[in-house]
Structures are given as C-alpha cells and as structure tokens.
Design a protein around this motif. Structure first.
Motif, short mmCIF file in Angstrom:
data_model
loop_
_atom_site.label_atom_id
_atom_site.label_comp_id
_atom_site.label_asym_id
_atom_site.label_seq_id
_atom_site.Cartn_x
_atom_site.Cartn_y
_atom_site.Cartn_z
N LYS A 172 3.74 15.56 -1.84
CA LYS A 172 3.08 15.45 -0.52
C LYS A 172 3.70 16.39 0.51
O LYS A 172 3.33 16.35 1.67
CB LYS A 172 3.14 14.01 -0.04
N GLU A 197 3.45 19.66 1.02
CA GLU A 197 2.51 20.60 1.65
C GLU A 197 1.63 19.92 2.68
O GLU A 197 1.35 20.46 3.75
CB GLU A 197 1.65 21.31 0.60
N GLU A 198 1.18 18.72 2.36
CA GLU A 198 0.32 17.97 3.27
C GLU A 198 1.07 17.58 4.56
O GLU A 198 0.48 17.51 5.63
CB GLU A 198 -0.21 16.72 2.57
N CYS A 199 2.36 17.36 4.44
CA CYS A 199 3.18 16.95 5.59
C CYS A 199 3.76 18.13 6.36
O CYS A 199 4.23 17.98 7.49
CB CYS A 199 4.32 16.05 5.13
N ARG A 200 3.74 19.31 5.76
CA ARG A 200 4.37 20.49 6.35
C ARG A 200 3.94 20.78 7.80
O ARG A 200 4.79 21.02 8.66
CB ARG A 200 4.16 21.72 5.48
N ILE A 251 0.23 9.43 5.33
CA ILE A 251 0.18 10.44 4.26
C ILE A 251 1.09 10.03 3.11
O ILE A 251 0.69 10.06 1.94
CB ILE A 251 0.59 11.83 4.79
#
Length: 116
Positions: free
Chosen positions: A23, A25-28, A47
C-alpha cells in the motif's frame, strides 16, 4: 502550552513498511506532504486498514478529536462542495449537532464564507 502532534509520517511509514508494503504507493501522496493533517491520518487509516465492522467503526468515531485546523478544513470542504450540515455530517461521520456547533464557533475564523 501548545500540544505537540505525533510524527504521523514516521508512524505510518513504519506501519506500511512492516505490515503492508503493497500500500506504499497508494499512501505516498499523503506521506509526501510537508504537514499531515488529522484528515490525512483518517485517509491513511482507511487505505491501510479499510473499514472495520460497524461496532468498531462507531467506537473509533466516538473517540476522534479534531484540532482547529482540521475543523476549518472540514467547514471549507462544506463550502467548496455546497453541502448542507446533514450532508457534511454524513460524509465525515459526524453528528449534525457537532457540525452546527463548529459552524457557530468558527464562523469568523476561516477564509471561505459559510453558507447558511
């Protein structure tokens, strides 16, 4: 004395690295912000952990607290999205009474005018 906020970037970076590296990339985009707001923390939790069962969700909601900056961000969201108090309360899982209280208290403290 001003209350110091936890280092959310470090906390959530560690959680992601250890528990769910998929996760990252989604949180970046949130973790790359200079300052992480309380709303960002809520987004990161969704997320990473997703929505839990209804009972856990209700318990967690009762124990949330919002700082002035976050309240103003929520009230600005209301104005930008042309929401009434009920719609805003539903979106952020707040009570309508809380939204009404915030609007009265913060009506002169943020940049956007609050619609009645």
């Amino acid at each position: 004395m001003e209350r110091k906020q936890p280092n959310y970037k470090l906390i959530y970076s560690d959680i992601i690295s250890i528990k769910c590296p998929g996760k990252k990339e989604e949180c970046r985009p949130i973790l790359n912000k200079e300052v992480i707001s309380i709303l960002d923390v809520i987004r990161l939790n969704l997320i990473i952990f997703g929505i839990r069962d209804k009972e856990t969700q209700i318990f967690n909601q009762k124990h949330r607290s919002y700082d002035e900056k976050t309240i103003i961000e929520i009230l600005d969201y209301q104005v930008k999205n042309n929401l009434n108090n009920t719609q805003l309360a539903n979106h952020f899982k707040l009570s309508r009474n809380t939204v009404t209280k915030w609007r009265k208290h913060f009506k002169n403290r943020h940049l956007h005018s609050i619609q009645g």
